[in-house]
Design an enzyme around this catalytic site. Structure first.
Site, PDB file in Angstrom:
ATOM      1  N   LYS A 121     -11.114  -3.966   8.174  1.00  0.00           N
ATOM      2  CA  LYS A 121     -11.592  -4.746   7.026  1.00  0.00           C
ATOM      3  C   LYS A 121     -12.662  -5.742   7.447  1.00  0.00           C
ATOM      4  O   LYS A 121     -13.600  -6.001   6.697  1.00  0.00           O
ATOM      5  CB  LYS A 121     -10.424  -5.469   6.345  1.00  0.00           C
ATOM      6  CG  LYS A 121      -9.528  -4.534   5.572  1.00  0.00           C
ATOM      7  CD  LYS A 121      -8.568  -5.297   4.688  1.00  0.00           C
ATOM      8  CE  LYS A 121      -7.612  -4.388   3.959  1.00  0.00           C
ATOM      9  NZ  LYS A 121      -6.562  -5.128   3.247  1.00  0.00           N
ATOM     10  N   LYS A 202      -5.777   8.568   3.274  1.00  0.00           N
ATOM     11  CA  LYS A 202      -4.634   8.285   2.409  1.00  0.00           C
ATOM     12  C   LYS A 202      -5.110   7.812   1.035  1.00  0.00           C
ATOM     13  O   LYS A 202      -6.098   7.085   0.953  1.00  0.00           O
ATOM     14  CB  LYS A 202      -3.829   7.168   3.083  1.00  0.00           C
ATOM     15  CG  LYS A 202      -2.374   7.141   2.756  1.00  0.00           C
ATOM     16  CD  LYS A 202      -1.700   5.978   3.460  1.00  0.00           C
ATOM     17  CE  LYS A 202      -1.894   4.693   2.683  1.00  0.00           C
ATOM     18  NZ  LYS A 202      -0.915   3.649   2.973  1.00  0.00           N
ATOM     19  N   LYS A 205      -5.348   1.941  -2.948  1.00  0.00           N
ATOM     20  CA  LYS A 205      -5.816   1.193  -4.123  1.00  0.00           C
ATOM     21  C   LYS A 205      -7.336   1.153  -4.156  1.00  0.00           C
ATOM     22  O   LYS A 205      -7.937   1.003  -5.195  1.00  0.00           O
ATOM     23  CB  LYS A 205      -5.230  -0.208  -4.119  1.00  0.00           C
ATOM     24  CG  LYS A 205      -3.706  -0.189  -4.181  1.00  0.00           C
ATOM     25  CD  LYS A 205      -3.151  -1.440  -4.813  1.00  0.00           C
ATOM     26  CE  LYS A 205      -1.641  -1.378  -4.902  1.00  0.00           C
ATOM     27  NZ  LYS A 205      -1.005  -1.710  -3.615  1.00  0.00           N
TER      28      LYS A 205
HETATM   29  P1  AMP Z   1       0.200  -0.789  -0.555  1.00  0.00           P
HETATM   30  O1  AMP Z   1      -0.374  -0.196  -1.801  1.00  0.00           O
HETATM   31  O2  AMP Z   1      -0.691  -0.493   0.616  1.00  0.00           O
HETATM   32  O3  AMP Z   1       0.582  -2.197  -0.678  1.00  0.00           O
HETATM   33  O4  AMP Z   1       1.525   0.028  -0.233  1.00  0.00           O
HETATM   34  C1  AMP Z   1       2.734  -0.177  -0.928  1.00  0.00           C
HETATM   35  C2  AMP Z   1       3.720   0.881  -0.531  1.00  0.00           C
HETATM   36  O5  AMP Z   1       3.261   2.176  -0.953  1.00  0.00           O
HETATM   37  C3  AMP Z   1       3.944   0.988   0.977  1.00  0.00           C
HETATM   38  O6  AMP Z   1       5.319   1.282   1.215  1.00  0.00           O
HETATM   39  C4  AMP Z   1       3.085   2.166   1.390  1.00  0.00           C
HETATM   40  O7  AMP Z   1       3.550   2.831   2.553  1.00  0.00           O
HETATM   41  C5  AMP Z   1       3.196   3.072   0.152  1.00  0.00           C
HETATM   42  N1  AMP Z   1       1.974   3.872   0.015  1.00  0.00           N
HETATM   43  C6  AMP Z   1       0.733   3.399  -0.215  1.00  0.00           C
HETATM   44  N2  AMP Z   1      -0.169   4.419  -0.300  1.00  0.00           N
HETATM   45  C7  AMP Z   1       0.540   5.570  -0.099  1.00  0.00           C
HETATM   46  C8  AMP Z   1       0.185   6.972  -0.073  1.00  0.00           C
HETATM   47  N3  AMP Z   1      -1.059   7.372  -0.263  1.00  0.00           N
HETATM   48  N4  AMP Z   1       1.178   7.864   0.142  1.00  0.00           N
HETATM   49  C9  AMP Z   1       2.446   7.462   0.330  1.00  0.00           C
HETATM   50  N5  AMP Z   1       2.847   6.166   0.304  1.00  0.00           N
HETATM   51  C10 AMP Z   1       1.920   5.219   0.086  1.00  0.00           C
END
Ligand code: AMP
Length: 330
Positions: A121, A202, A205
């Site tokens: 970042k 992946k 957001k």
């Molecule tokens: P975040 O959106 O990065 O705050 O992630 C919140 C939760 O969603 C965490 O447990 C991540 O591991 C899970 N997560 C985020 N993106 C993915 C994805 N593309 N596939 C699976 N799990 C995800």
């Protein structure tokens, strides 16, 4: 007569955190929210909306507030039961920031600067906020505050969880037993969902056209899946290395329906099945979200109740940490 009292085995306590930087997407649902909901009877989970993390980069205050409320609304719509799983807004439990500071006092600058997410970042250009550097320490505070046994984490968070464990052990060794050292787990039911346009990355957001938002209308879902990157091999099979796009579509279908493609003859047929499966999963969430969004006061009450429920645990942890590190009792 003697009576033997056997204590009921303590239930596993888990913390699942979500950064409130944007709308929750299909990856969040299949990788984190659904496993959390599935485990509501078996474990004591806390669902944390990490709104302080949203301020580690340039942010719009009104949007941060709106995102926090929106995430709580989507969590409820997806089936998080606030009676069993407190939904907690990080900023509403002040102990997060207090413990953050105490943990900064056992963290090294080099440890924070080494974090891959910080490097990525901060390399993006523009001013780097100090909070971006120290954010993994805040994440450690989020976890250690609640004496959790387990933290479900995706691969991208493994390094941050390791830092959390390191800081907990270091603090305990230097100042006396204070924190429970949590384990990272990967729930059986969790799927790793890739960006549909760029299937080697992946879904996140910040993904652009390859992301399916949990509130996307049917036509947007259809268009996103229709445009999903595939390949020229023409084989409907799971082969992440050589066919990342097709494999991702097969994984999404399996995560949504529990079955392989019914018609493995063409990519068009696979995409139709994926569209239908995703729409079937998201339609009820969208409908429930619309009802809940009409009553934001209810969602705010859920957050207030969540914070009230977990605050005693947080306060006890901070109390222990303050005493151990050398502060006068208040
Ligand atoms: P975040 O959106 O990065 O705050 O992630 C919140 C939760 O969603 C965490 O447990 C991540 O591991 C899970 N997560 C985020 N993106 C993915 C994805 N593309 N596939 C699976 N799990 C995800």
């Amino acid at each position: 007569m003697t009576t033997t009292v056997t204590a009921a085995p303590a239930r596993t306590r888990r913390l699942t955190g979500f950064q409130s930087t944007g709308e929750l997407h299909l990856g969040n649902l299949l990788g984190a929210l659904r496993p959390l909901i599935a485990a509501q009877d078996a474990a004591d989970s806390i669902a944390l909306i990490a709104d302080l993390h949203a301020m580690t980069v340039e942010h719009d205050p009104a949007r941060v507030r709106a995102c926090a409320l929106e995430q709580a609304t989507i969590m409820l719509a997806a089936g998080v039961d606030p009676e069993r799983t407190p939904i907690v807004l990080q900023s509403q439990v002040r102990e997060h920031t207090e413990l953050h500071y105490l943990l900064e006092c056992v963290a090294g600058h080099g440890e924070a600067a080494r974090m891959i997410q910080f490097k990525e970042k901060s390399a993006a250009g523009g001013p780097v906020r100090l909070s971006l550097l120290t954010y993994p320490v805040l994440m450690a505070a989020d976890i250690l505050l609640y004496d959790v046994d387990q933290v479900p984490v995706g691969e991208d968070q493994t390094q941050h969880l390791e830092l959390t464990r390191t800081l907990a052990v270091r603090f305990n060794t230097k100042y006396g037993e204070t924190f429970r050292v949590p384990d990272g787990i990967r729930p059986d039911s969790a799927a790793r969902i890739m960006d549909l346009a760029e299937p080697t990355a992946k879904m996140s957001k910040s993904s652009g056209t390859g992301r399916i938002g949990l509130l996307d209308p049917p036509e947007v879902i259809r268009r996103t899946v229709a445009r999903a990157a595939t390949d020229t091999l023409g084989l409907v099979r799971r082969d992440r290395a050589n066919q990342p796009g097709v494999s991702n579509l097969i994984d999404i279908l399996a995560a949504c329906t529990g079955r392989p493609p019914a018609d493995p003859t063409s990519y068009a047929a696979l995409k139709r099945e994926v569209t239908d499966a995703v729409e079937a999963l998201l339609a009820p969430i969208r409908a429930r979200h619309a009802e809940l969004a009409a009553d934001p006061a209810f969602v705010r009450r859920v957050l207030t109740a969540g914070a009230e429920r977990v605050r005693p645990i947080a306060a006890a942890t901070v109390h222990r940490a303050r005493a151990a590190i050398g502060l006068l009792a208040d």
